[in-house]
Scaffold this motif. Structure first.
Motif, PDB file in Angstrom:
ATOM      1  N   ILE A 273       1.900   1.723  -3.587  1.00 14.57           N
ATOM      2  CA  ILE A 273       0.794   2.219  -4.411  1.00 14.57           C
ATOM      3  C   ILE A 273       0.619   3.723  -4.212  1.00 14.57           C
ATOM      4  CG2 ILE A 273      -1.717   2.140  -4.691  1.00 14.57           C
ATOM      5  CD1 ILE A 273      -1.586  -0.842  -4.268  1.00 14.57           C
TER       6      ILE A 273
ATOM      7  N   SER B 230       2.633  -0.709 -12.521  1.00 10.84           N
ATOM      8  CA  SER B 230       2.335   0.724 -12.380  1.00 10.84           C
ATOM      9  C   SER B 230       3.101   1.546 -13.409  1.00 10.84           C
ATOM     10  CB  SER B 230       2.676   1.193 -10.971  1.00 10.84           C
ATOM     11  OG  SER B 230       4.066   1.092 -10.714  1.00 10.84           O
TER      12      SER B 230
ATOM     13  N   GLY C 289       1.241   6.317  -7.212  1.00  8.01           N
ATOM     14  CA  GLY C 289       0.116   7.192  -7.503  1.00  8.01           C
ATOM     15  C   GLY C 289       0.554   8.643  -7.610  1.00  8.01           C
TER      16      GLY C 289
ATOM     17  N   ARG D  29      -6.650  -2.793   1.382  1.00  3.52           N
ATOM     18  CA  ARG D  29      -7.493  -2.269   0.308  1.00  3.52           C
ATOM     19  C   ARG D  29      -8.554  -1.323   0.859  1.00  3.52           C
ATOM     20  NH1 ARG D  29      -9.642  -6.909  -3.476  1.00  3.52           N
ATOM     21  NH2 ARG D  29      -7.424  -7.391  -3.218  1.00  3.52           N
TER      22      ARG D  29
ATOM     23  N   LEU E 124       4.201  -5.206  -8.840  1.00  3.46           N
ATOM     24  CA  LEU E 124       3.364  -4.016  -8.634  1.00  3.46           C
ATOM     25  C   LEU E 124       3.997  -2.801  -9.295  1.00  3.46           C
ATOM     26  CD1 LEU E 124       1.723  -2.986  -5.253  1.00  3.46           C
ATOM     27  CD2 LEU E 124       2.823  -1.295  -6.703  1.00  3.46           C
TER      28      LEU E 124
ATOM     29  N   LEU F 127      -4.208  -1.532  -9.153  1.00  3.96           N
ATOM     30  CA  LEU F 127      -3.125  -2.028  -8.315  1.00  3.96           C
ATOM     31  C   LEU F 127      -3.608  -2.555  -6.971  1.00  3.96           C
ATOM     32  CD1 LEU F 127      -0.396   0.714  -8.934  1.00  3.96           C
ATOM     33  CD2 LEU F 127      -0.528  -1.561  -9.963  1.00  3.96           C
ATOM     34  N   SER F 128      -4.827  -2.243  -6.604  1.00  4.57           N
ATOM     35  CA  SER F 128      -5.336  -2.693  -5.310  1.00  4.57           C
ATOM     36  C   SER F 128      -5.465  -4.211  -5.234  1.00  4.57           C
ATOM     37  CB  SER F 128      -6.701  -2.051  -5.025  1.00  4.57           C
ATOM     38  OG  SER F 128      -7.677  -2.487  -5.968  1.00  4.57           O
TER      39      SER F 128
ATOM     40  N   ASP G  11       0.823  -1.199   0.000  1.00  3.53           N
ATOM     41  CA  ASP G  11       0.000   0.000   0.000  1.00  3.53           C
ATOM     42  C   ASP G  11       0.867   1.263   0.000  1.00  3.53           C
ATOM     43  OD1 ASP G  11       0.833  -0.815   2.521  1.00  3.53           O
ATOM     44  OD2 ASP G  11      -0.762   0.261   3.551  1.00  3.53           O
TER      45      ASP G  11
ATOM     46  N   THR H 175      -4.652   3.204  -9.483  1.00  2.68           N
ATOM     47  CA  THR H 175      -4.656   2.786  -8.078  1.00  2.68           C
ATOM     48  C   THR H 175      -5.674   1.681  -7.846  1.00  2.68           C
ATOM     49  OG1 THR H 175      -3.962   4.993  -7.365  1.00  2.68           O
ATOM     50  CG2 THR H 175      -4.992   3.580  -5.715  1.00  2.68           C
TER      51      THR H 175
END
Length: 257
Positions: free
Chosen positions: A78, A222, A82, A248, A218, A239-240, A75, A236
């Motif tokens: 991500i 991305s 992002g 999540r 990941l 990618l969750s 996370d 995003t």
């Protein structure tokens, strides 16, 4: 630093030592010939199975993976990619030129993008890096599993040696004790090395390898989406799938979803 690995290792050793000290001293469990049989035999078998370079690389990788390296939470990654996506949408791919990160794989991906390479070349380079990293972890894991398999077997060989010595000297009561010590303690040494050191490190390497590969996939995914100009919010959401349900939900709450 992975403090839990150190805590587990120290706790396991302490439990065994305390059990030894219950009705004896540590010297009671020290037998140099038996220890030489197990350590020397295990090292010899490991050299037969693997190259010396693979053994040294496995030791270095295990020390980093088990005690020093921290695998980033997906996370967190991500959130970072992002932000990178939003920078690219506003300033273009060169907007990443001044961005630095502690994640070596992500930094390599950023450098490839900033250097102006095609998306196909970037994807190929990243997947090649993932494959090489996975192979290094796999070899290191196999080395420690090999040690975990060999140590108890060599311990059993030491036990047979001790029993043979004992049977050949039954007429001399003073020699029975040392021979029996070798017979029993080599099995103890082999089990100790396998169950408290080698096999736990192999499992830790496997776990770290899986976590690192997940993070690298990941990042690679991305970067592909960023180069394709994907909307940061949509990226995003895609990618969750790398997150567990709790992570999540936390990410959705942050985005107001």
């Amino acid at each position: 630093m992975d403090i839990l690995t150190l805590v587990g290792l120290v706790a396991g050793v302490l439990v065994v030592i305390l059990a030894m000290l219950a009705n004896a001293t540590l010297l009671t469990f020290l037998n140099l010939p038996g220890l030489a049989i197990v350590l020397g035999g295990t090292f010899a078998v490991t050299l037969i199975k693997f190259r010396l370079s693979s053994l040294m690389s496995a030791i270095r990788l295990a020390s980093r993976a088990a005690f020093m390296d921290r695998v980033e939470r997906p996370d967190e990654l991500i959130r970072e990619v992002g932000l990178l996506s939003m920078v690219v949408r506003k300033e273009g791919i060169l907007g990443l030129e001044n961005h630095t990160t502690d994640n070596v794989f992500l930094q390599k991906a950023i450098n490839l993008c900033v250097d102006g390479h095609s998306p196909e070349l970037v994807e190929e380079a990243l997947h090649h890096e993932i494959q090489q990293c996975s192979e290094r972890h796999e070899v290191a894991e196999r080395v420690f599993r090999g040690i975990g398999e060999s140590a108890p077997a060599i311990g059993m060989l030491g036990t047979l040696v001790g029993l043979v010595q004992m049977l050949n000297t039954l007429d001399d009561p003073s020699s029975i004790g040392p021979a029996m010590a070798i017979a029993l303690l080599t099995t103890l040494y082999g089990a100790f090395i396998a169950q408290l050191i080698a096999l736990p490190l192999a499992d830790k390497l496997q776990l770290k390898a899986e976590d690192e590969m997940r993070n690298q996939l990941l990042i690679a995914t991305s970067i592909q989406k960023i180069l394709q100009g994907e909307n940061p919010r949509v990226m995003t959401e895609l990618l969750s799938s790398f997150l567990n349900p709790e992570q999540r939900d936390s990410l959705k709450r942050e985005q107001g979803g």
